[in-house]
Design a protein around this motif. Structure first.
Motif, PDB file in Angstrom:
ATOM      1  N   GLN A   1     -10.299 105.814 -70.667  1.00  0.00           N
ATOM      2  CA  GLN A   1      -9.896 105.522 -72.015  1.00  0.00           C
ATOM      3  C   GLN A   1      -8.706 106.414 -72.604  1.00  0.00           C
ATOM      4  OE1 GLN A   1     -12.914 105.946 -74.891  1.00  0.00           O
ATOM      5  NE2 GLN A   1     -11.804 104.991 -76.649  1.00  0.00           N
ATOM      6  N   SER A   2      -9.074 107.689 -72.403  1.00  0.00           N
ATOM      7  CA  SER A   2      -8.231 108.669 -73.143  1.00  0.00           C
ATOM      8  C   SER A   2      -7.023 108.930 -72.267  1.00  0.00           C
ATOM      9  CB  SER A   2      -8.904 109.925 -73.216  1.00  0.00           C
ATOM     10  OG  SER A   2      -9.846 109.648 -74.152  1.00  0.00           O
TER      11      SER A   2
ATOM     12  N   LEU B   1      -5.357 104.849 -69.649  1.00  0.00           N
ATOM     13  CA  LEU B   1      -4.460 103.610 -70.273  1.00  0.00           C
ATOM     14  C   LEU B   1      -3.331 104.224 -71.036  1.00  0.00           C
ATOM     15  CD1 LEU B   1      -7.402 101.734 -72.063  1.00  0.00           C
ATOM     16  CD2 LEU B   1      -5.967 100.971 -70.183  1.00  0.00           C
TER      17      LEU B   1
ATOM     18  N   TYR C   1     -16.069 100.580 -75.723  1.00  0.00           N
ATOM     19  CA  TYR C   1     -14.639 100.825 -76.327  1.00  0.00           C
ATOM     20  C   TYR C   1     -13.670  99.649 -75.770  1.00  0.00           C
ATOM     21  CZ  TYR C   1     -13.592 102.987 -71.725  1.00  0.00           C
ATOM     22  OH  TYR C   1     -13.316 103.414 -70.589  1.00  0.00           O
TER      23      TYR C   1
ATOM     24  N   ARG D   1     -11.630  96.819 -77.917  1.00  0.00           N
ATOM     25  CA  ARG D   1     -10.475  97.437 -78.855  1.00  0.00           C
ATOM     26  C   ARG D   1      -9.459  97.692 -78.102  1.00  0.00           C
ATOM     27  NH1 ARG D   1      -8.968  97.245 -84.083  1.00  0.00           N
ATOM     28  NH2 ARG D   1      -7.600  98.830 -84.509  1.00  0.00           N
ATOM     29  N   GLU D   2      -9.754  98.527 -76.812  1.00  0.00           N
ATOM     30  CA  GLU D   2      -8.694  98.900 -76.355  1.00  0.00           C
ATOM     31  C   GLU D   2      -7.719  98.059 -75.479  1.00  0.00           C
ATOM     32  OE1 GLU D   2      -7.599 102.131 -75.963  1.00  0.00           O
ATOM     33  OE2 GLU D   2      -9.113 102.977 -76.939  1.00  0.00           O
TER      34      GLU D   2
ATOM     35  N   THR E   1      -5.394  96.364 -78.052  1.00  0.00           N
ATOM     36  CA  THR E   1      -4.599  97.247 -78.265  1.00  0.00           C
ATOM     37  C   THR E   1      -3.441  97.280 -77.309  1.00  0.00           C
ATOM     38  OG1 THR E   1      -5.798  98.612 -79.884  1.00  0.00           O
ATOM     39  CG2 THR E   1      -3.762  99.440 -78.956  1.00  0.00           C
TER      40      THR E   1
END
Length: 625
Positions: free
Chosen positions: A328-329, A332, A372, A375-376, A379
């Motif tokens: 995620q952090s 992506l 998560y 949402r990720e 986006t």
């Protein structure tokens, strides 16, 4: 294996030395005739068989003259397969004449890791083996990048190449498994190879041994803890620190060169070994800076700790003990801004490859990732043109995130054109209602996707007595918008509402009327169940966005559990997340109210409510008497 293994697109024909004589000089022949002769010498790939002898010998004709060199090197270098032993020679060949970089269209870096023997085939890799494999991987990646960085679009053209990246040990197919598609002699690497004869299905049937050998190697059943599965999947690979001239260790990530020649990246499901999220994110962010499309078929780890490491980050890196970052952090955000197409799927190890014993082994992404991902992915989709998100994602939550992003005044206009999503369905009784609710929610999300050309939703619900399958497709082509509904049992229950909602989408984005078509599946429920749901793959319009074409055919022809019969990765089909089920109580109230417009079919709505009440009464009667 030759130093540089080449998938040559042509076959040689014997050209006698007497064919070019002083009386009939090659130079005096018209250009058209010379091209015809060269084309006969190098037959196209569709006219050869995968067992044709000496296909790489055509490369020797490049030494005849400059004209022949350009002609045959264009074909010889078009498709390359590189292993650790061939990388140095490949670098030397390109250094001698870097024009050859402009000929490459597809390149497969096949990282061959260290071999292992029995009884290590049932044991996890020790630290020495992990270090050795990481060194091999590091050397291969650094060598390839050093060669590819010589590419200059001004001299070599701007087309670039597609890179397929895989890592496996030659021993992976020598113990418990007989996966012919990861062996050196496997001929089907790309979609164009499907023209080879005999076909890919016949090849698999011929080259896969007795299916019971998957479970009994040397007369021993596999270990109950699936040690053989863990060994094949191994430890995620990462780049090892290197020593400089002074003997000091330096980070392998600091000097990764940019290689804008790589326009596409493929990591195939057939190869179980993963690359560590930290290393992959650095390669994407620093080397593959001009990537336009990425097909990421990742294997879910059987060990929850390793899967959590990918989802969230739970280990330490080699750089000053900083925490290794997660998908995620860091992964992506590291995706290049040039990326326009992403297919990200996560796969379980098929049941026929493992031994579940008394308790079925589950391959699951972590609850952290489930929270998560919608949402990720929503986006991320805003800056892509084509997208296939993970099957394990909560599809309803994804659509709600799209709606929220579309209402945000700070969000840029979405560029998404083609998207396909799998919808997990809980039971045969609720499957139609769940799927139709998702179709209505998808229409609301589509209102904020002005560039949308195709949105496709599909799902299967397997039950021996009552299997269900659904496809819904919205498409806009040639100034015409249309929707298609496919199922086992005719029309939609909420047909009027669905048509009304998608008519709004068509009017808003294309100012056109909406065409509507119903196409029932011809397959019987028995056939749907026996195929483990894989029959639906051939009916999906955006199948190339979901699967690599080779992956799709392998999936459709993999053995079922215990290696009996033909079918697919049933464990992947059976995997259903309850969080992905559409519960009307969980949907936004405003969205529900907006769905009931003046064009709502009140009779069908009333019938739905009556059916729902009947189901509730039946459940109450069942449990409470």
């Amino acid at each position: 294996m030759s130093p540089v293994a080449m998938n040559v697109a042509t076959d040689p024909m014997q050209v006698g030395r007497s064919s070019i004589t002083k009386d009939a000089s090659w130079a005096i022949l018209p250009v058209e005739v010379r091209q015809m002769i060269l084309n006969l010498v190098g037959l196209p790939i569709s006219e050869r068989r995968y067992n044709s002898p000496g296909s790489s010998k055509v490369a020797r004709f490049a030494a005849v003259c400059r004209e022949w060199q350009v002609f045959f090197e264009t074909r010889t270098f078009r498709r390359l397969v590189l292993d650790p032993d061939s990388l140095n020679e490949f670098h030397a060949i390109v250094r001698r004449d870097d024009t050859r970089l402009g000929y490459i269209r597809k390149l497969w870096l096949r990282v061959q890791l260290s071999k292992y023997e029995c009884p290590d085939c049932d044991e996890p890799e020790d630290e020495a083996t992990q270090y050795c494999n990481n060194r091999i991987f590091t050397t291969c990646i650094q060598s390839l990048l050093e060669t590819l960085k010589l590419w200059d679009p001004a001299r070599h053209g701007t087309e670039g190449l597609a890179l397929m990246l895989s890592a496996s040990s030659p021993s992976d197919t020598e113990h418990w498994f007989n996966r012919c598609e990861i062996k050196d002699n496997y001929p089907f690497h790309y979609a164009e190879d499907l023209d080879l004869a005999p076909g890919i299905v016949d090849f698999h049937r011929t080259n896969i041994a007795d299916p019971f050998n998957h479970h009994f190697f040397r007369d021993y059943p596999p270990p109950l803890d699936n040690g053989h599965v863990k060994r094949v999947q191994g430890t995620p690979l990462h780049l090892e620190p290197q020593k400089d001239e002074r003997g000091r260790f330096i980070s392998p990530y600091k000097n990764l060169p940019a290689v804008p020649i790589v326009k596409g990246l493929v990591m195939r499901r057939q190869f179980r070994r993963n690359i560590h999220v930290w290393t992959l994110s650095r390669l994407l962010g620093r080397s593959f800076v001009a990537l336009e499309w990425f097909r990421f078929e990742r294997t879910i780890s059987q060990e929850p700790r390793k899967q959590l490491s990918f989802d969230q980050g739970m280990e330490l890196s080699d750089e000053a003990n900083a925490p290794l970052t997660d998908f995620q952090s860091h992964l992506l955000p590291s995706l290049p801004k040039t990326l326009r197409q992403l297919s990200f799927t996560q796969w379980e190890i098929p049941k026929f490859e493992r031994w579940d014993g008394l308790e079925e082994v589950r391959f699951e992404i972590s609850p952290y990732a489930q929270a998560y991902l919608p949402r990720e992915m929503a986006t991320l989709s805003q800056r892509l043109e084509q997208f296939c998100p993970p099957w394990q994602m909560d599809t309803a939550a994804f659509f709600r995130s799209i709606i929220e992003l579309g209402e945000s005044p700070t969000m840029l206009e979405s560029s998404l054109k083609r998207v396909i999503l799998r919808c997990a369905l809980s039971s045969s009784d609720r499957s139609r209602r769940d799927f139709e609710s998702l179709v209505i929610l998808a229409a609301q999300a589509a209102m904020s996707l002005p560039q949308l050309e195709v949105m496709e939703l599909w799902g299967t619900c397997l039950n021996e007595q009552d299997s269900r399958a659904y496809i819904f497709r919205y498409s806009y082509k040639d100034s015409r918008a249309s929707i298609v509904w496919r199922s086992c049992r005719g029309k939609m229950v909420a047909q009027t509402r669905i048509i009304a909602k998608w008519s709004e989408v068509a009017q808003k984005h294309s100012h056109s009327t909406l065409a509507y078509n119903v196409i029932p599946f011809m397959e019987t429920q028995e056939e749907i169940f026996e195929s483990n749901g894989t029959f639906i793959y051939r009916h999906v319009l955006l199948k190339d966005l979901v699967f690599d074409p080779i992956t799709q055919i392998i999936l459709e022809n993999e053995p079922t559990e215990w290696g009996l019969g033909e079918g697919s990765d049933s464990s992947q089909q059976d995997y259903v997340l309850t969080s992905n089920l559409v519960d009307l109580n969980s949907l936004d109230i405003d969205l529900l109210m907006h769905s009931f417009g003046p064009e709502t079919d009140l009779e069908s709505l009333q019938q739905e409510l009556m059916d729902l009440n009947a189901e509730v009464d039946a459940l109450v009667q069942q449990y409470y008497g």
